[in-house]
Design a protein around this motif. Structure first.
Motif, PDB file in Angstrom:
ATOM      1  N   GLN A  28       0.831  -1.200   0.000  1.00 36.68           N
ATOM      2  CA  GLN A  28       0.000   0.000   0.000  1.00 36.68           C
ATOM      3  C   GLN A  28       0.868   1.253   0.000  1.00 36.68           C
ATOM      4  O   GLN A  28       0.543   2.241  -0.635  1.00 36.68           O
ATOM      5  CB  GLN A  28      -0.880   0.018   1.254  1.00 36.68           C
ATOM      6  N   ALA A  29       1.977   1.165   0.734  1.00 36.70           N
ATOM      7  CA  ALA A  29       2.834   2.336   0.859  1.00 36.70           C
ATOM      8  C   ALA A  29       3.707   2.512  -0.376  1.00 36.70           C
ATOM      9  O   ALA A  29       4.390   3.496  -0.509  1.00 36.70           O
ATOM     10  CB  ALA A  29       3.697   2.217   2.098  1.00 36.70           C
ATOM     11  N   ASP A  30       3.709   1.538  -1.270  1.00 35.79           N
ATOM     12  CA  ASP A  30       4.577   1.623  -2.438  1.00 35.79           C
ATOM     13  C   ASP A  30       3.848   1.111  -3.659  1.00 35.79           C
ATOM     14  O   ASP A  30       4.212   0.114  -4.255  1.00 35.79           O
ATOM     15  CB  ASP A  30       5.844   0.806  -2.171  1.00 35.79           C
ATOM     16  N   ASN A  32       3.598   2.023  -6.674  1.00 39.04           N
ATOM     17  CA  ASN A  32       4.161   2.048  -8.026  1.00 39.04           C
ATOM     18  C   ASN A  32       5.150   0.901  -8.269  1.00 39.04           C
ATOM     19  O   ASN A  32       5.751   0.816  -9.318  1.00 39.04           O
ATOM     20  CB  ASN A  32       4.795   3.399  -8.339  1.00 39.04           C
TER      21      ASN A  32
ATOM     22  N   ARG B 255       1.684   8.109  -0.552  1.00 40.73           N
ATOM     23  CA  ARG B 255       2.259   6.820  -0.166  1.00 40.73           C
ATOM     24  C   ARG B 255       3.221   6.976   1.002  1.00 40.73           C
ATOM     25  O   ARG B 255       3.277   6.131   1.891  1.00 40.73           O
ATOM     26  CB  ARG B 255       3.002   6.221  -1.358  1.00 40.73           C
ATOM     27  N   LEU B 258       1.237   7.361   4.045  1.00 41.40           N
ATOM     28  CA  LEU B 258       0.723   6.039   4.439  1.00 41.40           C
ATOM     29  C   LEU B 258       1.791   5.255   5.176  1.00 41.40           C
ATOM     30  O   LEU B 258       1.532   4.624   6.205  1.00 41.40           O
ATOM     31  CB  LEU B 258       0.296   5.293   3.175  1.00 41.40           C
TER      32      LEU B 258
END
Lengths: 92, 528
Positions: A28-30, A32, B255, B258
């Motif tokens: 989710q945090a990455d 791409n 992101r 997050l």
């Protein structure tokens, strides 16, 4: 459950990773990043290099989902896999 | 296309005047200590009680288009005074009405309106020149009087505001807010305020006040958008090693937010992140100031900073950080920093030189962040209506006190202008046309209007004995309506900021000049 031909079935739940400082990095945090890690459940007979129980990095865009007894799995082909590992914690 | 309605000459002017009269009458009721309150119905039908001239003016909209235009002209002039000096909207209205009245009395005999307009402008300039000579710069005691008088005589509010200014200094910021208790009180913080709240509620560690509070945090300042969490590792590493919290002042990608929120929630990190204030070069300047205060460096696109050449030396620090949903306060207890003193000196000079209003505002903002403290006056009220009225008054008073600190004070209660009238009428005006003199005299004659209106608000008319006593005496001599005593206005503590009186004269004379030179009004036809 046994996969047919060139299909590979992997688990849908995310493998949680930690960086060198002990911080959690999730997909989710990455978003791409295209290749994600998962554990292999079963492989078809034509699959050569991947075995059940291994961890693989696969192309998350090409996989499609299936549900068996209420549990979600992802179905990919061998050409979607880029890396195999015996242990999720081992470095590449 | 909207159909227009065109009216000429006296017909047009009479209607304009009617609009001006209506507004001026409503607004002038609130002038002075014994000014009356006005009740305004808002769009939902609720009453709004006020003693504030601006609020009354803002709510006046008339149905006749021409009358409404007249009303708007006066409204704009008085609002301009309010905007520039923070107070004096009522005085402007009263002055303007008196001037316009005189314009109507004699305009038929004037053959050259441009001359008359010049006369009005010349007189306004002259009045301000004389006023400037009688102004006094203020000390702490006088500050209390100024704050009290502009809070419409509420001594407690006056005391709170003057205390706040004494504590934070003339460069400091005084703001107001609703109190969470049932008492009014002042909160003073020594430090810098950033108008941005915490980035994620997961950071909250003081649950009682719903805020994030860190002691001695590391501070990362950046003017670029950080789009990968790897870019933050250089700051997170020392924060984890030294077990110190981290404050990130930068734009972050979703992101990255997050990633931070996730780890904050898992208690692996102690981080608070906020986005910087301002845009463009102003943002960079504000961040540079912050870097100066915290002793860190700005991670900047302009200096080509990338992940390779940044290390922990870029991080600054402060003694305490408090961040709630809408603002973040950095508290510094360190001694004076020579570099900051230099920047403060430069900004103070620049404020004096610059004419651009938004630049000035930006510089003042920077100055307050660098040099001053922040005082917040917390107001309480038993009902929404009461609180709103109180807020209006306190807001007025804060502005007026600031104006007084900047430019000094003159005698209040309309006496300063009355004194100017006494002085000026002795000097005769030669070598000008009748029209010029007409314009000049109408301004001078109007100067007594604010004082008369204050007396009228108290007594209903202008008693002869007060009039004769006031006229005989010397400067700064006036009448205190509270205890019905004569005396020196400044000694009695009845004073006005010079800036307010100045702007009131300027803006009201511009209304009179506009009306005098108007000969045709084009308005939109109203649908019946």
């Amino acid at each position: 459950m046994k996969a047919v031909g060139s299909f590979i079935i992997v688990k849908d739940n995310e493998v949680i990773q930690e960086n060198e400082l002990g911080l959690i990095v999730t997909e989710q945090a990455d978003k791409n990043i295209r290749y994600v890690i998962s554990e292999v459940v079963t492989c078809g007979a034509d699959v050569k290099e991947v075995h059940a129980g291994q961890f693989v990095y696969y192309d998350k865009i090409s996989g499609s989902e299936l549900r068996v007894k209420g549990k979600r799995y992802i179905c990919i082909r061998e050409r979607d896999v880029v890396v195999t590992m015996n242990d999720a914690d081992s470095s590449i | 296309m909207i159909e227009k309605q065109i009216e000429f000459g006296n017909d047009a002017r009479i209607k304009l005047k009617k609009g001006i009269d209506i507004l001026a009458e409503a607004v002038s009721l609130t002038l002075g200590t014994s000014g009356k309150t006005v009740i305004i119905e808002d769009m939902h039908g609720n009453p709004h009680i006020t003693k504030d001239g601006v609020t009354v003016a803002n709510n006046a909209i008339l149905s006749d288009p021409l009358e409404n235009l007249g009303c708007s002209i006066l409204k704009q002039a008085s609002q301009k005074t309010g905007m520039e000096a923070g107070d004096g909207t009522t005085t402007s209205c009263v002055l303007a009405k008196s001037m316009v009245d005189q314009v109507f009395k004699g305009i038929d005999l004037v053959n050259n309106v441009t001359d008359a307009k010049e006369g009005i402008e010349y007189a306004a300039k002259k009045v301000i020149e004389i006023l400037e000579k009688s102004k006094i710069s203020i000390d702490d005691d006088k500050l209390l009087e100024v704050a009290t008088i502009s809070a419409n005589g509420d001594r407690e509010i006056g005391k709170m505001i003057s205390d706040a200014y004494i504590k934070v200094g003339s460069n400091g910021v005084v703001t107001m807010d609703e109190s969470t208790t049932k008492y009014d009180y002042t909160e003073v913080t020594k430090g810098s305020k950033i108008n941005r709240g915490y980035g994620t509620p997961f950071s909250i560690n003081n649950f009682r006040s719903k805020s994030v509070e860190y002691q001695n945090p590391l501070i990362l300042i950046s003017d670029m958008k950080i789009d990968m969490h790897e870019r933050l590792l250089f700051a997170i590493e020392p924060s984890l090693k030294e077990k110190r919290p981290l404050l990130i002042i930068s734009d972050l990608d979703d992101r990255v937010k997050l990633f931070l929120s996730q780890n904050i929630n898992k208690k692996k990190l102690t981080v608070n992140f906020i986005s910087p204030e301002g845009i463009g070069i102003k943002r960079f300047e504000l961040l540079q100031d912050l870097a100066l205060l915290t002793g860190g460096k700005v991670m900047s696109q302009m200096s080509g900073d990338s992940i390779q050449n940044i290390n922990a030396s870029y991080l600054g620090s402060c003694d305490k950080m408090i961040s709630n949903a809408s603002e973040t306060i950095l508290v510094f207890e360190k001694e004076e920093n020579a570099k900051i003193a230099e920047v403060v000196e430069w900004i103070t000079q620049e404020i004096r030189l610059t004419k651009n209003k938004s630049d000035k505002w930006h510089l003042e903002d920077r100055l307050s962040k660098l040099s001053g403290g922040v005082a917040t006056i917390k107001l309480s009220g038993n009902s929404e209506v009461e609180l709103k009225e109180k807020k209006d008054r306190v807001d007025d008073s804060i502005h007026a006190t600031k104006a007084a600190l900047q430019e000094g004070i003159v005698a209040g209660g309309g006496i300063a202008l009355l004194d100017v009238k006494k002085k000026i009428s002795k000097a005769s005006l030669r070598g000008h046309s009748y029209s010029f003199n007409f314009g000049y005299n109408l301004v001078i004659n109007s100067l007594s209007a604010p004082f008369e209106q204050i007396i009228k608000n108290a007594y209903g008319d202008y008693p002869e004995d007060i009039k004769s006593t006031i006229e005989k005496k010397r400067f700064n001599f006036g009448f205190n309506i509270r205890n019905k005593k004569f005396g020196n206005m400044i000694k009695m503590g009845i004073i006005d900021p010079f800036k307010v009186t100045k702007n009131a004269v300027l803006n009201s004379s511009s209304v009179a000049a506009t009306i005098a030179t108007t000969d045709c009004v084009i308005s939109n036809k109203r649908k019946k």
